[in-house]
Scaffold this motif. Structure first.
Motif, PDB file in Angstrom:
ATOM      1  N   SER A  35     -40.048 -67.977 -10.425  1.00 35.39           N
ATOM      2  CA  SER A  35     -40.360 -67.860  -8.999  1.00 35.39           C
ATOM      3  C   SER A  35     -40.536 -66.399  -8.586  1.00 35.39           C
ATOM      4  O   SER A  35     -41.306 -66.092  -7.670  1.00 35.39           O
ATOM      5  N   LEU A  36     -39.823 -65.496  -9.263  1.00 36.74           N
ATOM      6  CA  LEU A  36     -40.005 -64.061  -9.010  1.00 36.74           C
ATOM      7  C   LEU A  36     -41.466 -63.677  -9.241  1.00 36.74           C
ATOM      8  O   LEU A  36     -42.088 -62.998  -8.406  1.00 36.74           O
ATOM      9  N   TYR A  37     -42.022 -64.133 -10.344  1.00 36.45           N
ATOM     10  CA  TYR A  37     -43.415 -63.778 -10.659  1.00 36.45           C
ATOM     11  C   TYR A  37     -44.400 -64.503  -9.739  1.00 36.45           C
ATOM     12  O   TYR A  37     -45.477 -63.958  -9.433  1.00 36.45           O
ATOM     13  N   GLU A  38     -44.037 -65.711  -9.276  1.00 34.79           N
ATOM     14  CA  GLU A  38     -44.882 -66.383  -8.277  1.00 34.79           C
ATOM     15  C   GLU A  38     -44.921 -65.566  -6.992  1.00 34.79           C
ATOM     16  O   GLU A  38     -45.973 -65.432  -6.359  1.00 34.79           O
ATOM     17  N   GLY A  39     -43.775 -65.014  -6.605  1.00 36.16           N
ATOM     18  CA  GLY A  39     -43.747 -64.162  -5.419  1.00 36.16           C
ATOM     19  C   GLY A  39     -44.552 -62.895  -5.605  1.00 36.16           C
ATOM     20  O   GLY A  39     -45.301 -62.474  -4.711  1.00 36.16           O
ATOM     21  N   ILE A  40     -44.422 -62.284  -6.783  1.00 36.29           N
ATOM     22  CA  ILE A  40     -45.138 -61.037  -7.068  1.00 36.29           C
ATOM     23  C   ILE A  40     -46.652 -61.247  -6.985  1.00 36.29           C
ATOM     24  O   ILE A  40     -47.386 -60.365  -6.512  1.00 36.29           O
ATOM     25  N   LYS A  41     -47.125 -62.406  -7.403  1.00 34.51           N
ATOM     26  CA  LYS A  41     -48.570 -62.702  -7.338  1.00 34.51           C
ATOM     27  C   LYS A  41     -49.113 -62.577  -5.909  1.00 34.51           C
ATOM     28  O   LYS A  41     -50.303 -62.298  -5.712  1.00 34.51           O
ATOM     29  N   GLN A  42     -48.246 -62.799  -4.924  1.00 30.86           N
ATOM     30  CA  GLN A  42     -48.683 -62.759  -3.524  1.00 30.86           C
ATOM     31  C   GLN A  42     -48.611 -61.354  -2.924  1.00 30.86           C
ATOM     32  O   GLN A  42     -49.030 -61.151  -1.781  1.00 30.86           O
ATOM     33  N   ALA A  43     -48.079 -60.393  -3.680  1.00 29.44           N
ATOM     34  CA  ALA A  43     -47.880 -59.033  -3.157  1.00 29.44           C
ATOM     35  C   ALA A  43     -49.154 -58.219  -3.332  1.00 29.44           C
ATOM     36  O   ALA A  43     -49.218 -57.270  -4.127  1.00 29.44           O
ATOM     37  N   ILE A  44     -50.175 -58.585  -2.573  1.00 27.84           N
ATOM     38  CA  ILE A  44     -51.470 -57.912  -2.656  1.00 27.84           C
ATOM     39  C   ILE A  44     -51.945 -57.563  -1.250  1.00 27.84           C
ATOM     40  O   ILE A  44     -51.583 -58.231  -0.276  1.00 27.84           O
ATOM     41  N   GLY A  83     -49.714 -48.954  -1.125  1.00 28.27           N
ATOM     42  CA  GLY A  83     -48.705 -47.933  -0.896  1.00 28.27           C
ATOM     43  C   GLY A  83     -47.343 -48.484  -0.528  1.00 28.27           C
ATOM     44  O   GLY A  83     -46.348 -47.749  -0.532  1.00 28.27           O
ATOM     45  N   MET A  84     -47.272 -49.783  -0.218  1.00 21.02           N
ATOM     46  CA  MET A  84     -45.964 -50.386   0.038  1.00 21.02           C
ATOM     47  C   MET A  84     -45.203 -50.526  -1.277  1.00 21.02           C
ATOM     48  O   MET A  84     -45.794 -50.811  -2.323  1.00 21.02           O
ATOM     49  N   ILE A  87     -47.440 -51.970  -4.286  1.00 14.03           N
ATOM     50  CA  ILE A  87     -48.789 -52.492  -4.030  1.00 14.03           C
ATOM     51  C   ILE A  87     -49.706 -51.292  -4.188  1.00 14.03           C
ATOM     52  O   ILE A  87     -49.657 -50.330  -3.417  1.00 14.03           O
ATOM     53  N   HIS A  88     -50.495 -51.334  -5.246  1.00 13.01           N
ATOM     54  CA  HIS A  88     -51.128 -50.121  -5.770  1.00 13.01           C
ATOM     55  C   HIS A  88     -52.499 -50.489  -6.315  1.00 13.01           C
ATOM     56  O   HIS A  88     -52.622 -51.418  -7.121  1.00 13.01           O
ATOM     57  N   ASN A  89     -53.536 -49.799  -5.825  1.00 16.68           N
ATOM     58  CA  ASN A  89     -54.904 -50.062  -6.275  1.00 16.68           C
ATOM     59  C   ASN A  89     -55.289 -51.530  -6.134  1.00 16.68           C
ATOM     60  O   ASN A  89     -55.941 -52.119  -6.997  1.00 16.68           O
ATOM     61  N   GLY A  90     -54.829 -52.127  -5.038  1.00 17.58           N
ATOM     62  CA  GLY A  90     -55.246 -53.485  -4.725  1.00 17.58           C
ATOM     63  C   GLY A  90     -54.489 -54.580  -5.429  1.00 17.58           C
ATOM     64  O   GLY A  90     -54.867 -55.755  -5.325  1.00 17.58           O
ATOM     65  N   LYS A  91     -53.424 -54.257  -6.150  1.00 16.74           N
ATOM     66  CA  LYS A  91     -52.678 -55.309  -6.856  1.00 16.74           C
ATOM     67  C   LYS A  91     -51.189 -54.980  -6.866  1.00 16.74           C
ATOM     68  O   LYS A  91     -50.767 -53.897  -6.458  1.00 16.74           O
ATOM     69  N   ALA A  92     -50.399 -55.937  -7.358  1.00 17.89           N
ATOM     70  CA  ALA A  92     -48.954 -55.737  -7.506  1.00 17.89           C
ATOM     71  C   ALA A  92     -48.689 -55.042  -8.834  1.00 17.89           C
ATOM     72  O   ALA A  92     -49.053 -55.552  -9.901  1.00 17.89           O
ATOM     73  N   ASP A  93     -48.065 -53.892  -8.767  1.00 14.57           N
ATOM     74  CA  ASP A  93     -47.736 -53.088  -9.950  1.00 14.57           C
ATOM     75  C   ASP A  93     -46.215 -53.146 -10.117  1.00 14.57           C
ATOM     76  O   ASP A  93     -45.470 -52.588  -9.307  1.00 14.57           O
ATOM     77  N   ILE A  94     -45.745 -53.857 -11.134  1.00 12.81           N
ATOM     78  CA  ILE A  94     -44.302 -54.016 -11.345  1.00 12.81           C
ATOM     79  C   ILE A  94     -43.756 -52.722 -11.933  1.00 12.81           C
ATOM     80  O   ILE A  94     -44.142 -52.305 -13.024  1.00 12.81           O
TER      81      ILE A  94
END
Length: 261
Positions: free
Chosen positions: A130-139, A196-197, A238-245
């Motif tokens: 579920s952590l990774y499902e949430g990360i997918k939405q961080a765009i 930048g977030m 949130i970096h270059n248009g995507k979620a950067d872990i």
């Protein structure tokens, strides 16, 4: 106030998060029946300092230890003690590190102690997924509610419950910045996600009821029904248009091998 980070600041946060990741990897070598949670805290403290950082949690809001160690029904903020880990326990280790120039890393992993019941392993697997499902939405263009909605739907469809009172958060020069990042919510609600977030996403998911109790020490937070709870966390830019872990579980995986959840 939500602080947007520059590329340079994101790299400083990544540096802190990789210290946290390596610390959790070191702790993976020690999590086993017979060790006390206080000893794990000592190992974490020494390792973080050996990497040129300071423990992010020690003294924060008065917290008395270097990492939070939460066993079985403890959801979050478990204080290291003389408790000896037992075969079949699960233990969440939430770790923070601060670089010399003040940037915070934050990540959590829930470990199995020896052989754990399959029912509990499935709770851990679902929580991490579920952590990774949430990360997918961080765009960019999504909203914070999209993250919580994804986590909530993923876990509740599988019969688990989502803790309401505790949530993720912005992270930067302070460990806890705006915005709050709940693990439940409605799509299209909450602050707009922008490049930048930097946020920590951290599902806290229970096998039984979502209800929690805070113990008299003011920190230890457990499930009301005393059923197990799992907690996984990554810091994300949130970096270059995507979620950067920014954090990583790879050091844990290198240690655990086929025992990696």
């Amino acid at each position: 106030m939500i602080y947007l980070k520059t590329e340079e600041q994101i790299e400083k946060l990544r540096e802190a998060d990789l210290v946290v990741a390596r610390t959790l990897g070191e702790l993976a070598k020690w999590v086993a029946p017979g060790i006390t949670t206080r000893k794990l805290d000592q190992i974490a403290d020494e390792y973080i300092r050996s990497e040129g950082c300071t423990p992010g949690f020690l003294g924060l809001y008065g917290y008395p230890a270097s990492v939070c160690i939460s066993v079985n029904e403890v959801v979050v903020h478990g204080i290291p003690s003389g408790y000896v880990l037992q075969e079949g326990d699960i233990v969440s280790i939430d770790c923070g590190a601060v670089t010399k120039d003040g940037y915070n890393g934050d990540s959590c992993y829930t470990f199995c102690v020896g052989e754990v019941r399959e029912e509990v392993k499935n709770l851990l697997r679902t929580t991490k997924e579920s952590l990774y499902e949430g990360i997918k939405q961080a765009i960019p263009g999504n909203r914070i509610g999209d993250i919580g909605h994804a986590v909530q739907q993923y876990c509740e469809k599988r019969g688990y419950s989502v803790v309401r009172e505790m949530c993720g958060h912005g992270v930067g020069l302070k460990l806890h910045e705006d915005p709050d990042v709940p693990n439940y919510g409605r799509r299209g609600t909450g602050p707009l996600i922008k490049n930048g977030m930097t946020i920590a996403i951290e599902p806290m998911i229970n096998l039984g009821s979502k209800n929690i109790v805070i113990e008299r020490d003011g920190w230890t937070t457990r499930t009301r029904d005393n059923k197990p709870s799992a907690h996984f966390e990554h810091s994300v830019a949130i970096h270059n248009g995507k979620a950067d872990i920014l954090s990583s579980f790879k050091y844990i995986e290198e240690v655990l091998g086929d025992r990696f959840i």
